[in-house]
Enzyme design. Sequence first.
Site, PDB file in Angstrom:
ATOM      1  N   ASP A  52      34.263  36.130  39.345  1.00 30.55           N
ATOM      2  CA  ASP A  52      33.721  36.989  40.394  1.00 30.55           C
ATOM      3  C   ASP A  52      34.671  37.127  41.582  1.00 30.55           C
ATOM      4  OD1 ASP A  52      33.043  34.216  40.756  1.00 30.55           O
ATOM      5  OD2 ASP A  52      31.678  34.769  42.364  1.00 30.55           O
ATOM      6  N   HIS A  75      37.711  31.823  39.524  1.00 32.31           N
ATOM      7  CA  HIS A  75      36.447  32.248  38.925  1.00 32.31           C
ATOM      8  C   HIS A  75      36.393  33.771  38.846  1.00 32.31           C
ATOM      9  CE1 HIS A  75      34.093  28.261  39.675  1.00 32.31           C
ATOM     10  NE2 HIS A  75      34.735  28.265  38.519  1.00 32.31           N
TER      11      HIS A  75
END
Length: 308
Positions: A67, A65
Amino acid sequence: MELYFLGTNAGVPTLQRNVTSIALRMLEERRSLWLFDCGEGTQHQILKSPLKLSKLEKVFITHMHGDHVFGLPGLLSSRGAQGVTSPLTIYGPPGIKAFIETTLSISQSRVPYTMEVIEHTGGVLFEDDNFLVESAKLDHRAESYGYRVVEKDLPGSLDLKRLADYGLKPGPLYGKLKRGESVELGDGRWIHASDVLLTPKKGRVVTILGDTRPCAGVEALAKEADLLVHEATFMEDLSELAHEYYHSTAKQAAEAAKRAGVKALFLTHFSSRYKDIDHLQPLLNEAREIFANTRLAEDFGLYPIQRS
């Protein structure tokens, strides 16, 4: 060993917290730095910290992901631009190699050091005379992993009284005994390391998890760890939302820490709805009702990992 948090927010950065990245400083143990996840802006956080890219030896990515990985290409490029030539090893789930190769190639970024990218699906990832790193799969929307860093037991201190009884004075022979070797005295006698070493010093265990719902992998990785870093995206009043988005609450993190018998718990990966430290206090209170030795991770927080 020390933990240094470079980002403790979930999803997107805020003015108070950057997205996920955690550094494990081992300057005394191996004169190096290990990085766990590298969200966008991580290299900027490093510039504001005492950390040095020249010390970076390994990067462990929990999942793909953004982030947790969007800061990686820039960091790798900047490491080379700073003239760092020491090798770097990156561990991550399937897809990490293509992500790195594609972004560096398209951006024409130059990496003037040896870089090895190891994709894995759990198991023992690294072992030498001093450390062992294991990984296990967690329960998240993307393929997510946690990491267990095990410091091997260290030799005990020399028993100075026994050495004096042998008539041995401080010098090079002390070093040999400390390394586990046997030494011969001038009169033909031998001293074995086991004769003069005290009880070995227990190595430390640090567990750092990726995003996850409660699952068996959490407790397997965290078993009797000195320190567990566990996401706490929401409070328990949003447990249904946490489950829907494959995250954990502060209460669930504390329950996992208690079951695993860890010594200390750090909560991190907080939802942006908890805007500052005052808004995070209820998460801490919730966790401490179950596991007293819980702390909130803070950006730029440095936390020594003490020996038992």
